[in-house]
Design an enzyme around this catalytic site. Sequence first.
Site, PDB file in Angstrom:
ATOM      1  N   GLU A  45       0.835  -1.199   0.000  1.00  0.00           N
ATOM      2  CA  GLU A  45       0.000   0.000   0.000  1.00  0.00           C
ATOM      3  C   GLU A  45       0.872   1.252   0.000  1.00  0.00           C
ATOM      4  O   GLU A  45       0.567   2.232  -0.676  1.00  0.00           O
ATOM      5  CB  GLU A  45      -0.937   0.016   1.210  1.00  0.00           C
TER       6      GLU A  45
ATOM      7  N   PHE B  17      -6.271   6.394   2.742  1.00  0.00           N
ATOM      8  CA  PHE B  17      -5.348   5.502   2.046  1.00  0.00           C
ATOM      9  C   PHE B  17      -5.986   4.140   1.790  1.00  0.00           C
ATOM     10  O   PHE B  17      -6.797   3.669   2.586  1.00  0.00           O
ATOM     11  CB  PHE B  17      -4.084   5.308   2.885  1.00  0.00           C
ATOM     12  N   CYS B  18      -5.570   3.522   0.691  1.00  0.00           N
ATOM     13  CA  CYS B  18      -6.024   2.163   0.386  1.00  0.00           C
ATOM     14  C   CYS B  18      -5.561   1.232   1.496  1.00  0.00           C
ATOM     15  O   CYS B  18      -4.469   1.425   2.018  1.00  0.00           O
ATOM     16  CB  CYS B  18      -5.420   1.690  -0.930  1.00  0.00           C
ATOM     17  N   PRO B  19      -6.332   0.241   1.861  1.00  0.00           N
ATOM     18  CA  PRO B  19      -7.570  -0.199   1.222  1.00  0.00           C
ATOM     19  C   PRO B  19      -8.835   0.399   1.856  1.00  0.00           C
ATOM     20  O   PRO B  19      -9.910  -0.151   1.657  1.00  0.00           O
ATOM     21  CB  PRO B  19      -7.531  -1.704   1.447  1.00  0.00           C
ATOM     22  N   ASP B  44      -6.530   8.102  -3.381  1.00  0.00           N
ATOM     23  CA  ASP B  44      -5.407   7.156  -3.441  1.00  0.00           C
ATOM     24  C   ASP B  44      -5.440   6.460  -4.803  1.00  0.00           C
ATOM     25  O   ASP B  44      -6.444   5.826  -5.159  1.00  0.00           O
ATOM     26  CB  ASP B  44      -5.542   6.130  -2.301  1.00  0.00           C
TER      27      ASP B  44
END
Lengths: 349, 79
Positions: A45, B17-19, B44
């Site tokens: 991520e 932010f992911c997820p 994101d």
Amino acid sequence: MADRKVRAIGLLSGGLDSLLAHALMRAQGIEVRAINFYTGFCILETQRRLGRKRPDGSTPRNDALQAGATLETEVELVDLSGPDYLRVVTHPKYGYGANANPCIDCRIFMFSKAREIMEQEGYDFVFTGEVLGQRPKSQRRDPMRVIDRDSGLEGRLLRPLSAKLLEPTLPEKEGLVDRERLLDISGRSRKPQMELARQLGITEYPQPAGGCCFLTDETFGRRFHDLMRRKAERRLEQEEVILLATGRHFALGPNAKLVVSRNETENLLLLQYTEGRYALEAKGVNGPIALVEGEPDERQRELASRIVGRYGKGKDLERVAIEWRRGGESTEVAVEPYRSEAEFEKLRI
Amino acid sequence: MSELPKPELKVDASGKFCPVPIMEIAKVARQASPGQVIELIATDPGVESDLSAWCKATRNEYLTFAREGGTLRALVRKR
Ligand code: SF4
């Protein structure tokens, strides 16, 4: 076998082993709820956030979601990244692996969450894609027993890929799962899994990326332990996790630390965390954003300014003015940038 | 070109932010009725590939995806 629908929670990391475990359970007619735990320490991520590509030029993908697409099963992402998990990271009962990875405690924490869901929603058991002997610490027989016991899942945690090498679990004894159709894979080789994937028609799966958790990363681990030594109280905040994974880090002294961004994306990221920190930037020439944590003395201010000057376009100039901003106040330190990284390499964390 | 449907539900995951954006749309989708269109707004860049994988996994229909500066907008129809 059971004459009712058997329901299980499957922990899906997105790696090949977890995909296979899911496929094996579904092949036995078991209804599977796929769960992926997000800890906030995911290297992928962060890489995506910073716009990094894979060696083949493609953008890294979230493996758990891709695995869901492959299995045509919704993967429920469960966020564990709050203070309770951070406390596991700072206070692991069973200690750390090679870096900052408290793998045994981390698994106990995750499996306890899975047990809670299992109990609340009436699932029969939990399974994972773990393979006996695959990881040095958490996937050996004894730690596995500890993890099962401390998570409260003893007897209800099935590892389909290695099950025949382990004591039969309750779902096997109760006839909910056919032990004969489980496997006896162990060790670090991936050959048996690749062969099984071929037999099951699974063609899309991620290659092992050499670590997907920052806690197992050497640099991150060094920075984490350094941060813990610096703090009066052993605590970790989410924004510190992001900062530990960003930029170049330098120890200015026991009470002050410098973080220098490496590119435009990191500049933007660091600018979000200026509160309570000094933000540094060269004046009149392009260069990185940097943050200073703590209260640097005059010598450390000069040191930090020379490092920030070194990473900007003014690195070959005789002098560069570095602006220090904090809470609406601004000062300037004019310095000669370091001429080479070797001059301050010993400060790197 | 056919007109895009108007979203009935909206998830604004800007700055997250992911997820997390996928967690948020998944939560809304679980409550939505079949056929309802959900708009996801996010910043994101990882959302693009995550959303397409999530739609494939859940069999929700991925209608459109567009970027406006740093903002990403997608429409998804719940199955
Ligand atoms: S590598 Fe260790 S610490 Fe990181 S998520 Fe896995 S079990 Fe947890």
